[in-house]
Design a protein around this motif. Structure first.
Motif, short mmCIF file in Angstrom:
data_model
loop_
_atom_site.label_atom_id
_atom_site.label_comp_id
_atom_site.label_asym_id
_atom_site.label_seq_id
_atom_site.Cartn_x
_atom_site.Cartn_y
_atom_site.Cartn_z
N ARG A 1 0.87 -1.43 -0.79
CA ARG A 1 -0.37 -0.03 -0.05
C ARG A 1 0.55 1.33 0.32
O ARG A 1 2.21 1.12 -0.11
CB ARG A 1 -1.33 -0.16 1.40
N VAL B 1 -9.09 7.11 12.36
CA VAL B 1 -9.87 6.89 11.11
C VAL B 1 -11.50 7.11 10.41
O VAL B 1 -11.77 7.88 9.91
CB VAL B 1 -9.25 5.49 10.30
N TYR C 1 -17.14 3.19 -0.79
CA TYR C 1 -15.45 3.49 0.09
C TYR C 1 -15.53 2.25 0.87
O TYR C 1 -16.54 2.12 1.73
CB TYR C 1 -14.97 4.47 0.73
N LEU D 1 -13.91 -0.16 3.65
CA LEU D 1 -13.06 -0.33 4.75
C LEU D 1 -12.89 -1.63 5.78
O LEU D 1 -14.22 -1.88 6.04
CB LEU D 1 -13.32 0.92 6.08
N ASP E 1 -10.59 0.03 0.40
CA ASP E 1 -10.07 1.26 0.16
C ASP E 1 -9.15 1.80 1.21
O ASP E 1 -8.00 1.86 1.51
CB ASP E 1 -11.07 2.24 -0.10
N ILE E 2 -9.53 1.20 2.62
CA ILE E 2 -8.40 1.62 4.07
C ILE E 2 -8.32 -0.14 4.05
O ILE E 2 -9.85 -0.47 4.91
CB ILE E 2 -9.09 2.29 4.24
N LEU F 1 -7.54 -2.22 8.07
CA LEU F 1 -7.27 -1.72 9.90
C LEU F 1 -7.25 -2.65 10.31
O LEU F 1 -7.62 -3.66 9.96
CB LEU F 1 -8.77 -0.78 10.28
N ALA G 1 -3.97 1.40 10.02
CA ALA G 1 -4.60 2.17 9.28
C ALA G 1 -3.85 2.24 7.43
O ALA G 1 -2.07 2.40 7.77
CB ALA G 1 -5.81 3.18 9.09
N CYS H 1 -3.55 2.33 3.32
CA CYS H 1 -4.62 3.01 2.13
C CYS H 1 -3.70 3.15 0.81
O CYS H 1 -2.16 2.76 1.05
CB CYS H 1 -4.83 4.21 2.46
N HIS H 2 -4.51 2.48 -0.43
CA HIS H 2 -3.60 2.88 -1.88
C HIS H 2 -2.82 4.31 -1.93
O HIS H 2 -2.72 4.72 -3.07
CB HIS H 2 -4.45 2.08 -2.71
N MET I 1 -3.75 9.68 2.77
CA MET I 1 -4.67 8.86 3.47
C MET I 1 -3.09 9.76 5.01
O MET I 1 -4.21 9.86 5.74
CB MET I 1 -4.82 7.87 3.96
#
Length: 400
Positions: free
Chosen positions: A103, A119, A206, A208, A236-237, A239, A253, A255-256, A260
């Motif tokens: 990521r 987040v 999105y 998560l 997307d995220i 955790l 966390a 993310c791509h 973030m």
């Protein structure tokens, strides 16, 4: 009215369940002998309720790394990441997680709970709508409340219900936040991520995923359910926490989207919480290397999980829907659950008792968590303890 009078009902319920005997909500492990054995009330017990999935809490390399960090960096940072609490190890761990997870951005937090608050609570503000699985962890619910988002629950693992609710949102669905977990901590079942991703592709939103109980456990490399199902690019995220497979404390966390990183300047739980102790970060970095370099730990974990699940099923217990490192035994009432929990300790097995309203569907659970460090003999002893109790269930319950 006294300051704590509002908790009168809670106090009465606790007293009726616990009495003067050992009780499950203040259990003390007096000594730890290994990742899988400890002492409770003077009795040596097998620990089958610790979430220590890969057994790395006693990993010699992790302990050595933590000890070295203690000697060189002290016991704590005494400050937040924003102020004086980012040490070289924090940044190094973030870089290692970027590489491990593939990521663009990773942020390390003090706990997994704080990661969710920081987040979700920051992204899901008062203008956002959140669709979350009804069985999501309390930290996810708290995070949504913190941000003030509109919360829409969909039935647990029911993709059709998620889709119906997104369709009703119309154009708002395109900016909605969908929240699920990799492995759910109560029943041990997995989210239908492939199907959820298909809904996301058609309707937007999105996604998560909280991989707290699936990180280090699922996937060819141990990255979690998203890797296991081949949908990582659609999440997307991610955790997660360091307090399960990684055997320490902290959270992250990933993310791509490199943007973030802006959460470091916008998230109050990040800005105003003391950062993880350097020794904890050092042990996590070593444990992360073990996840990468020792896939046999995952293989042993799943062998143990399947062995325990099959043994408990053959003993006649009603279990969660699938074999998992989290194995939930469903019982009829809180009183029966407490009785069974105590009887298992008497038989040398420690598990978790979970009561409504913390459980899905208001069921009572005796919850086992399996470790790669459990020997086959220990798994068999856990099965034998449950089986012997099953045969004497009537007498045990009557003696409650």
């Amino acid at each position: 009215m006294g300051l704590f009078d509002k908790f009168g009902k809670l106090a009465a319920e606790r007293a009726s369940l616990c009495g003067t005997q050992i009780h499950p909500f203040g259990i003390r492990i007096d000594e730890m002998y290994s990742p899988t054995e400890g002492c409770i009330e003077g009795q040596r017990v097998i620990l089958a309720g610790t979430n220590n999935y890969l057994g790395l809490t006693f990993d010699p390399a992790s302990i050595k790394a933590a000890q070295r960090s203690l000697a060189l960096e002290g016991t704590g940072t005494t400050g937040s990441r924003m102020a004086n609490g980012s040490y070289a190890g924090h940044s190094a761990l973030e870089e290692e997680l970027v590489d491990f997870l593939g990521r663009s951005s990773v942020i390390v937090f003090s706990t997994g709970y704080v990661a969710n608050l920081a987040v979700i609570g920051t992204l899901a503000g008062s203008r956002e709508v959140v669709l979350l699985d009804a069985d999501c962890h309390a930290s996810i619910y708290d995070a949504c409340k913190l941000g003030g988002a509109e919360i829409i629950r969909f039935r647990h693992n029911d993709v059709a219900d998620l889709e119906r609710r997104m369709v009703r949102l119309g154009e708002r669905a395109r900016e909605a936040i969908i929240l699920v977990e990799g492995i759910y901590s109560m029943l041990g079942d997995q989210a239908p991520l492939r199907e959820i991703v298909e809904v996301k592709r058609r309707l937007g939103g999105y996604l998560l995923v909280d991989e707290a109980h699936s990180f280090g456990v699922l996937g060819a490399n141990g990255r979690g359910l998203a890797e296991e199902l081949g949908v990582d690019s659609e999440v997307d995220i991610l955790l997660g926490t360091f307090s399960k497979s990684l055997g320490a404390v902290g959270g992250f966390a990933a993310c791509h989207d490199a943007q973030m990183d802006l959460l470091r300047y916008a998230s109050r739980p990040y800005i105003f919480t003391a950062s993880p102790a350097p020794s904890a970060i050092a042990s996590v970095r070593t444990a992360l290397a073990a996840i990468k370099e020792r896939p046999e730990l995952r293989h042993q974990l799943w062998s143990n999980a399947r062995r325990l699940y099959q043994g408990l099923a053959e003993s006649g217990y009603q279990l969660g829907p699938q074999a998992s490192p989290v194995i939930a035994v469903m019982l009829e009432s809180p009183q029966e659950g407490l009785t069974v929990w105590r009887a298992l300790i008497e038989r040398g097995v420690y598990v978790n008792l979970v009561l409504p309203p913390a459980t899905p569907g208001a069921v009572t659970l005796v919850r086992c968590s399996v470790s790669a460090a459990h020997t086959p003999e220990q798994i068999d002893r856990i099965i034998e303890a449950f089986a012997s109790l099953r045969g004497a269930m009537g007498q045990v319950t009557a003696g409650a």
